[in-house]
Write an enzyme that holds these catalytic residues in place. Structure first.
Site, PDB file in Angstrom:
ATOM      1  N   ARG A 128      -1.128  -0.219  -9.515  1.00  0.00           N
ATOM      2  CA  ARG A 128      -0.792   0.489  -8.275  1.00  0.00           C
ATOM      3  C   ARG A 128      -0.650   1.978  -8.574  1.00  0.00           C
ATOM      4  NH1 ARG A 128       1.360  -2.245  -3.726  1.00  0.00           N
ATOM      5  NH2 ARG A 128       0.007  -4.019  -3.336  1.00  0.00           N
ATOM      6  N   GLN A 133      -6.579   3.330  -6.351  1.00  0.00           N
ATOM      7  CA  GLN A 133      -6.492   2.905  -4.951  1.00  0.00           C
ATOM      8  C   GLN A 133      -7.804   2.356  -4.412  1.00  0.00           C
ATOM      9  OE1 GLN A 133      -4.906   6.286  -2.808  1.00  0.00           O
ATOM     10  NE2 GLN A 133      -2.837   5.429  -2.814  1.00  0.00           N
ATOM     11  N   ASP A 136      -8.187  -1.340  -5.238  1.00  0.00           N
ATOM     12  CA  ASP A 136      -7.042  -2.198  -4.943  1.00  0.00           C
ATOM     13  C   ASP A 136      -7.399  -3.249  -3.897  1.00  0.00           C
ATOM     14  OD1 ASP A 136      -4.617  -3.348  -4.503  1.00  0.00           O
ATOM     15  OD2 ASP A 136      -3.559  -1.511  -3.945  1.00  0.00           O
ATOM     16  N   SER A 139      -4.551  -4.742  -1.634  1.00  0.00           N
ATOM     17  CA  SER A 139      -4.223  -3.970  -0.432  1.00  0.00           C
ATOM     18  C   SER A 139      -5.264  -4.178   0.654  1.00  0.00           C
ATOM     19  CB  SER A 139      -4.107  -2.482  -0.776  1.00  0.00           C
ATOM     20  OG  SER A 139      -2.964  -2.235  -1.564  1.00  0.00           O
ATOM     21  N   TYR A 234       6.175  -2.586  -6.206  1.00  0.00           N
ATOM     22  CA  TYR A 234       6.464  -3.898  -5.630  1.00  0.00           C
ATOM     23  C   TYR A 234       7.970  -4.100  -5.491  1.00  0.00           C
ATOM     24  CZ  TYR A 234       1.612  -5.139  -6.721  1.00  0.00           C
ATOM     25  OH  TYR A 234       0.242  -5.180  -6.794  1.00  0.00           O
TER      26      TYR A 234
END
Length: 389
Positions: A128, A133, A136, A139, A234
């Protein structure tokens, strides 16, 4: 380097790891791509589109696995009953696997991969970080799940979401309570707001308050003195005392809601129980709970994984693999995440494992016959020590 895209064989899985547009990009980078016939059909990507993109269509899984140096999948490898072999056993020793397989809990799969000398990457282990990103996939899939959870709730409730003023009288807006303000929760909030609901949200991480309020929802706060967030962003597991206070505080908000959407997960652990049977008993008849944590045990005490049940006149829905219900965009987003990860490791079409790269090092689980991911090694503990003794 030959990249293979097999047809997913887990029941209900409609996504495909690479779509034709991504295949064309990979071929431009020097890779050769093999696609099992029908691999993209459930997501509306036909064999002809893959052929037009430059892929080679192979007739069956056995051929695909035997000819591929790297396998790109969506779901964890499982037993292929038609061939009588596990998908890991179909792979060539020394080949590469990239997929979702939750290595923190699926230790048997991890051991199979290590024993088969497969270099494996789990898409749910992507760090993360800002740099990661675009890779990911968690997500991306959570975005879809959060959106779809609200549609499931709206289609299951016997009332409108928005405020309506009619000749027959005024219809008040639905009250929606979202538990967990990660990617799925934030998408659920924004979708419920777009449908006109009054939305509240709760998360143990106070840092998400601003994001919740920016979407037009009220953030339900509870003072928590202990650490509530990991370095990766998280939520952490609360102490027994803090969790007890959390449940007591949530009771009032759950009781007053028409819809409760739960999204709370803790990596490598069962989902925390946030909605008790007593809360469900106190909810208004006809209310709806959509539990997105159903696959991990559920945030609601009464949730049945894959079930749609009535308890105390409340409908409790525990959907499984929600992203697969929107396979076109789910495949599109996942394929883009996969491409961005592959771009780190394909040099002139050849696989280059650079363990100095933090994203690569954080995502690789097994290599050269060993479990190399520190978190997975710790989770496997004594079982791993026995297998290597």
């Amino acid at each position: 380097m030959k990249l293979g895209v097999p047809k997913e064989i887990i029941p209900g899985e409609t996504r495909v790891a690479l779509i034709p547009d991504t295949v064309a990009q990979l071929i431009k980078k020097g890779a050769e791509v093999l696609v099992e016939s029908g691999a993209g059909l459930a997501a509306s990507f036909l064999d002809q589109a893959y052929e037009k993109a430059g892929a080679t269509i192979v007739p069956d899984a056995a051929t695909l696995y035997s000819q591929s140096d790297m396998i790109c999948k969506v779901q964890r490898p499982v037993m292929n009953d038609a061939l009588g072999k596990h998908e890991v056993a179909l792979m060539k020793p020394g080949s590469v696997l990239i997929t979702f397989f939750q290595p923190l809990v699926n230790h048997e799969i991890v051991q199979r991969l290590a024993d088969g000398k497969i270099t494996s990457f789990s898409m749910d282990a992507i760090p993360r970080t800002t740099r990661a990103q675009s890779m990911d996939a968690l997500s991306s899939m959570s975005t879809i799940a959060g959106y779809k959870s609200v549609l499931i709730a709206a289609g299951s409730m016997g009332r409108f979401f928005p405020l309506l003023m009619t000749a027959a009288g005024t219809v008040p807006p639905a009250r929606v309570f979202v538990l967990g303000a990660g990617v799925a929760g934030l998408m659920a909030i924004s979708t419920a707001r777009r449908l006109g609901a009054v939305v509240e949200a709760f998360d143990v991480r106070p840092a998400v308050k601003e994001q919740v309020e920016s979407l037009g929802a009220k953030f339900v706060e509870m003072p928590i003195e202990e650490k509530t967030e990991t370095a990766g962003g998280y939520a952490t597991q609360l102490s027994e005392e803090a969790h007890k206070r959390e449940v007591e505080m949530l009771h009032k908000h759950v009781k007053d809601s028409d819809v409760v959407i739960t999204t709370a997960l803790i990596p490598g652990k069962p989902a925390p129980v946030l909605v008790t049977e007593d809360m469900v008993r106190d909810m208004k008849p006809g209310s709806v709970i959509v539990d997105l944590a159903a696959e991990n045990g559920g945030n609601c005490e009464l949730t049945e994984a894959g079930g749609d049940i009535m308890r105390h006149n409340v409908r409790i829905i525990g959907p499984l693999n929600v992203p697969a219900s929107m396979p076109v965009h789910a495949s599109q987003l996942y394929s883009k995440n996969m491409f961005n990860l592959l771009a780190l490791m394909l040099k002139d079409g050849q696989f280059d494992l650079n363990m100095e790269d933090d994203i690569v090092a954080g995502t690789v689980i097994t290599h050269d016959g060993e479990v190399v991911h520190q978190g997975v090694k710790a989770a496997m503990g004594p079982a791993l020590e026995r297998s290597t003794a």
